[in-house]
Each structure stands twice: as C-alpha cells, then as structure tokens.
Motif scaffolding. Structure first.
Motif, PDB file in Angstrom:
ATOM      1  N   UNK A  43       0.855  -1.186   0.000  1.00 40.43           N
ATOM      2  CA  UNK A  43       0.000   0.000   0.000  1.00 40.43           C
ATOM      3  C   UNK A  43       0.890   1.235   0.000  1.00 40.43           C
ATOM      4  N   UNK A  44       0.536   2.218  -0.812  1.00 36.64           N
ATOM      5  CA  UNK A  44       1.305   3.456  -0.899  1.00 36.64           C
ATOM      6  C   UNK A  44       0.447   4.619  -0.418  1.00 36.64           C
ATOM      7  N   UNK A  45       1.046   5.477   0.390  1.00 36.04           N
ATOM      8  CA  UNK A  45       0.355   6.649   0.916  1.00 36.04           C
ATOM      9  C   UNK A  45       1.125   7.915   0.569  1.00 36.04           C
ATOM     10  N   UNK A  46       0.378   8.983   0.338  1.00 36.26           N
ATOM     11  CA  UNK A  46       0.977  10.313   0.263  1.00 36.26           C
ATOM     12  C   UNK A  46       0.633  11.047   1.549  1.00 36.26           C
ATOM     13  N   UNK A  47       1.573  11.844   2.016  1.00 38.24           N
ATOM     14  CA  UNK A  47       1.388  12.555   3.269  1.00 38.24           C
ATOM     15  C   UNK A  47       1.802  14.006   3.090  1.00 38.24           C
ATOM     16  N   UNK A  48       0.991  14.921   3.630  1.00 39.13           N
ATOM     17  CA  UNK A  48       1.304  16.344   3.595  1.00 39.13           C
ATOM     18  C   UNK A  48       1.068  16.922   4.977  1.00 39.13           C
ATOM     19  N   UNK A  49       2.120  17.428   5.593  1.00 41.69           N
ATOM     20  CA  UNK A  49       2.057  17.986   6.941  1.00 41.69           C
ATOM     21  C   UNK A  49       2.542  19.427   6.928  1.00 41.69           C
ATOM     22  N   UNK A  73       5.829   3.860   0.807  1.00 42.40           N
ATOM     23  CA  UNK A  73       5.389   2.537   0.362  1.00 42.40           C
ATOM     24  C   UNK A  73       5.437   1.588   1.544  1.00 42.40           C
ATOM     25  N   UNK A  74       4.276   1.029   1.906  1.00 41.59           N
ATOM     26  CA  UNK A  74       4.173   0.132   3.048  1.00 41.59           C
ATOM     27  C   UNK A  74       3.894  -1.288   2.576  1.00 41.59           C
ATOM     28  N   UNK A  75       4.611  -2.238   3.149  1.00 42.54           N
ATOM     29  CA  UNK A  75       4.375  -3.652   2.878  1.00 42.54           C
ATOM     30  C   UNK A  75       3.988  -4.336   4.175  1.00 42.54           C
ATOM     31  N   UNK A  82       0.787 -10.076  15.311  1.00 44.07           N
ATOM     32  CA  UNK A  82      -0.019  -9.175  14.505  1.00 44.07           C
ATOM     33  C   UNK A  82       0.521  -9.051  13.106  1.00 44.07           C
ATOM     34  N   UNK A  83       0.864  -7.824  12.710  1.00 45.59           N
ATOM     35  CA  UNK A  83       1.384  -7.590  11.377  1.00 45.59           C
ATOM     36  C   UNK A  83       2.693  -6.817  11.478  1.00 45.59           C
ATOM     37  N   UNK A  84       3.555  -7.059  10.508  1.00 48.22           N
ATOM     38  CA  UNK A  84       4.804  -6.307  10.397  1.00 48.22           C
ATOM     39  C   UNK A  84       4.665  -5.339   9.227  1.00 48.22           C
ATOM     40  N   UNK A  85       5.036  -4.093   9.458  1.00 51.10           N
ATOM     41  CA  UNK A  85       4.915  -3.045   8.447  1.00 51.10           C
ATOM     42  C   UNK A  85       6.314  -2.569   8.069  1.00 51.10           C
ATOM     43  N   UNK A  86       6.667  -2.763   6.818  1.00 50.87           N
ATOM     44  CA  UNK A  86       7.954  -2.280   6.295  1.00 50.87           C
ATOM     45  C   UNK A  86       7.675  -1.035   5.473  1.00 50.87           C
ATOM     46  N   UNK A  87       8.193   0.103   5.946  1.00 51.09           N
ATOM     47  CA  UNK A  87       7.871   1.412   5.378  1.00 51.09           C
ATOM     48  C   UNK A  87       9.094   1.996   4.696  1.00 51.09           C
ATOM     49  N   UNK A  88       8.966   2.292   3.406  1.00 49.83           N
ATOM     50  CA  UNK A  88      10.058   2.899   2.640  1.00 49.83           C
ATOM     51  C   UNK A  88       9.602   4.245   2.106  1.00 49.83           C
ATOM     52  N   UNK A  89      10.430   5.268   2.285  1.00 52.00           N
ATOM     53  CA  UNK A  89      10.153   6.574   1.720  1.00 52.00           C
ATOM     54  C   UNK A  89      10.603   6.565   0.264  1.00 52.00           C
ATOM     55  N   UNK A  90       9.659   6.756  -0.650  1.00 50.09           N
ATOM     56  CA  UNK A  90      10.010   6.824  -2.068  1.00 50.09           C
ATOM     57  C   UNK A  90      10.114   8.260  -2.547  1.00 50.09           C
ATOM     58  N   UNK A  91       9.583   9.192  -1.787  1.00 49.62           N
ATOM     59  CA  UNK A  91       9.731  10.621  -2.065  1.00 49.62           C
ATOM     60  C   UNK A  91       9.635  11.356  -0.741  1.00 49.62           C
ATOM     61  N   UNK A  92      10.416  12.407  -0.602  1.00 48.73           N
ATOM     62  CA  UNK A  92      10.402  13.191   0.637  1.00 48.73           C
ATOM     63  C   UNK A  92      10.944  14.582   0.358  1.00 48.73           C
ATOM     64  N   UNK A  93      10.199  15.577   0.783  1.00 40.97           N
ATOM     65  CA  UNK A  93      10.645  16.965   0.702  1.00 40.97           C
ATOM     66  C   UNK A  93      10.203  17.647   1.992  1.00 40.97           C
ATOM     67  N   UNK A  94      11.141  17.869   2.898  1.00 40.75           N
ATOM     68  CA  UNK A  94      10.841  18.502   4.178  1.00 40.75           C
ATOM     69  C   UNK A  94      11.711  19.740   4.331  1.00 40.75           C
ATOM     70  N   UNK A 275      -2.416  15.430   6.614  1.00 42.70           N
ATOM     71  CA  UNK A 275      -3.330  14.670   5.751  1.00 42.70           C
ATOM     72  C   UNK A 275      -2.563  13.499   5.150  1.00 42.70           C
ATOM     73  N   UNK A 276      -3.145  12.313   5.272  1.00 39.51           N
ATOM     74  CA  UNK A 276      -2.581  11.094   4.700  1.00 39.51           C
ATOM     75  C   UNK A 276      -3.647  10.454   3.812  1.00 39.51           C
ATOM     76  N   UNK A 277      -3.271  10.101   2.586  1.00 36.62           N
ATOM     77  CA  UNK A 277      -4.237   9.533   1.632  1.00 36.62           C
ATOM     78  C   UNK A 277      -3.591   8.354   0.913  1.00 36.62           C
ATOM     79  N   UNK A 278      -4.333   7.269   0.794  1.00 36.73           N
ATOM     80  CA  UNK A 278      -3.841   6.123   0.051  1.00 36.73           C
ATOM     81  C   UNK A 278      -3.824   6.433  -1.437  1.00 36.73           C
ATOM     82  N   UNK A 279      -2.749   6.055  -2.090  1.00 34.63           N
ATOM     83  CA  UNK A 279      -2.644   6.212  -3.537  1.00 34.63           C
ATOM     84  C   UNK A 279      -3.101   4.919  -4.207  1.00 34.63           C
ATOM     85  N   UNK A 280      -3.965   5.057  -5.190  1.00 32.44           N
ATOM     86  CA  UNK A 280      -4.480   3.905  -5.911  1.00 32.44           C
ATOM     87  C   UNK A 280      -4.010   3.982  -7.356  1.00 32.44           C
ATOM     88  N   UNK A 281      -3.362   2.934  -7.819  1.00 32.95           N
ATOM     89  CA  UNK A 281      -2.855   2.912  -9.193  1.00 32.95           C
ATOM     90  C   UNK A 281      -4.002   2.849 -10.200  1.00 32.95           C
TER      91      UNK A 281
END
Length: 281
Positions: A43-49, A73-75, A82-94, A275-281
């Motif tokens: 699952x991929x999310x976009x985040x804007x803070x 990108x979360x796997x 429970x579940x294991x979440x592997x989170x990779x930043x594919x884009x970041x601008x802070x 704001x966090x939103x799931x990206x759908x291909x």
C-alpha cells in the motif's frame, strides 16, 4: 532587543493519527475494525504535513515553520503478534524555515533503508528497525513517531453506529535528535458510512489531548520543549480490504521552550495540520 536564538528543529511535528475504513461486503459476520495483512499487502500513501511554531521571545513574535510532503510505500506481512509493516520513503521533501537562519531541507536521499515496525490487532506499535538518517533528517523524521502515530488505535471488533472507544498512545524515544516523551489520549467515534470516488468507507471521528516533552541539542544549542493541547480529525477505513484509506487531523498546542542561548523560557504555540491519503494505481 535582540531576538534570542532558537533551534531550527521543531520537536513537535504535526500530530498524525491516521487510519481509514469502509463498509464491508456480504457475509454472515461483519468484518472487524482491526489490523491484519490486507488483501493487497503493498500500500502506498501520500502525506502532507504543515506545522507552525509561534515563538514569543520577550514580546517579539516570530514563527518557525515545517512543511513536509512524502510518499511512503508500506508492505504488510504476518508477525508473531499481529502484522509487520515495512515502510520505505520513495519521495520526501521537508523544509524548516527559521527567521534566525537559512532554511533547512531534507530529501529522500537523506533516508536510507526502511522503517520496520510491528502492530498488534489494535495498533499498538513496536519499532523493529529504524532507517539510517543522514544530515538534518534526524531532526525532521522520527521513526518512533511514525510507528506510533501514523495509524490510529482500533477496537479489534466489528464497528457499530455510534460506537466509541478511548485509548492512550504513549512512547518514549531516544533518537539522534534527542529524547522525546509523548502521551496522547484519543476518543474515537464511529460516524457512519461514507463514499469517496465511488468507494464505500467507514468514517471514524477523532478527538483528544496530547502532551509532549522533547530534549536535545541542535545547532550546538541545548533545548527542552514542553507542549500540550488538543486535536481533532477523522480517519476513513476500508473494511472490505482491511486497510486505511485516509486521515486528516488538526492540532493546537501551547507550552514553553528553554534554549541555552535564551536568558528566559520562551512561550510557544504550535498549530499543525496533517493529511494522509492512500494512492491507488
């Protein structure tokens, strides 16, 4: 009067509590509002803070702002509890804008490797391994904060109209940027079904109180920051797929910050929107 120097590090980034939900499909038993490996485990999310810290330095007011946009990108895989979440930043601008100095920026190149954390069925998190943070990234990316606040706490049972639950999210992190102690009490209320772009989702409202203490050294200066306040927002959850769709939250906090270079504590107010939103291909 000369303004007291302040660190560019904004210890309290926008409060993020995220998770999404939606009405389930047919079947004898309604799906639970709980964490599990979703039908699509990637699952991929976009985040804007955005966060603005207003600082009162003896009657002189100025702002320090932090703006972050990211794609993550979360796997999801099965874990022992429970579940294991592997989170990779594919884009970041802070970026951090400080009137006392030049802006600081962080990109995806400053984050090496994934953040891996485990969630139980209700969303209690445990960091397994953090990414390697280079340069200023250690002051703008907190693995502990992501693991503990990216997702909300869930009831672990099937939702019903008007259902409420309250949870306390606490963690203490000793990271490169310093030590953070955070405690949040959140009340969740099932608001009902909604539709986004033709997709049926469950909306859950959130309201709560947060307090945070951060201590560390940045730009050669020691600081201690204490803030507390409230937040509100909502998350949307896809019950059919068992995955978060989106979340929105706004927070307002006040407190003080002690800085080595300042002769007195500085009054601060922090306003954040996330704001966090799931990206759908």
């Amino acid at each position: 009067m000369r303004r007291a120097a302040v660190p560019s590090f904004l210890a309290l980034t926008p409060f993020v509590v995220a998770c999404a939900g939606g009405p389930g499909g047919g079947g004898m038993s309604p799906p639970s509002l709980a964490f599990q490996v979703p039908d699509d485990p990637q699952v991929t999310y976009s985040q804007a803070d955005t966060a603005v810290m207003s600082i009162d330095a003896g009657g002189q007011m100025f702002d320090v702002s932090v703006v972050t946009t990211a794609t993550m990108a979360l796997t999801f895989t099965s874990a022992e509890n429970g579940v294991r979440v592997t989170t990779s930043w594919t884009a970041l601008d802070a970026s951090v804008s400080n009137p006392m100095g030049a802006p600081e920026r962080v990109s995806v190149e400053d984050v090496e490797g994934p953040l891996v954390f485990d969630l139980d069925s209700r969303g209690v998190a445990q960091v397994v391994s953090p990414p390697t943070l280079k340069g200023n990234a250690s002051r703008m990316v907190s693995p502990a904060a992501v693991a503990n606040s990216f997702f909300p706490r869930l009831p672990g049972s099937a939702p019903t109209p008007g259902m409420t639950w309250t949870d306390t999210i606490s963690y203490e992190a000793d990271e490169d940027a310093g030590t953070t102690i955070s405690r949040t009490i959140v009340t969740y209320t099932v608001a009902g079904d909604t539709t986004v772009a033709g997709q049926g989702l469950l909306k859950v409202d959130m309201t709560g109180q947060v307090s945070q203490t951060a201590e560390g050294v940045t730009s050669g200066m020691g600081f201690v920051q204490d803030v507390a306040g409230g937040f509100e927002g909502y998350f949307l959850w896809d019950l059919r797929e068992g995955v978060m769709h989106s979340q929105v939250s706004e927070s307002e906090m006040v407190g003080t910050m002690d800085v080595d270079a300042a002769p007195f504590p500085l009054d601060i107010a922090v306003r954040g929107v996330s704001r966090v939103v799931r990206q759908v291909n």
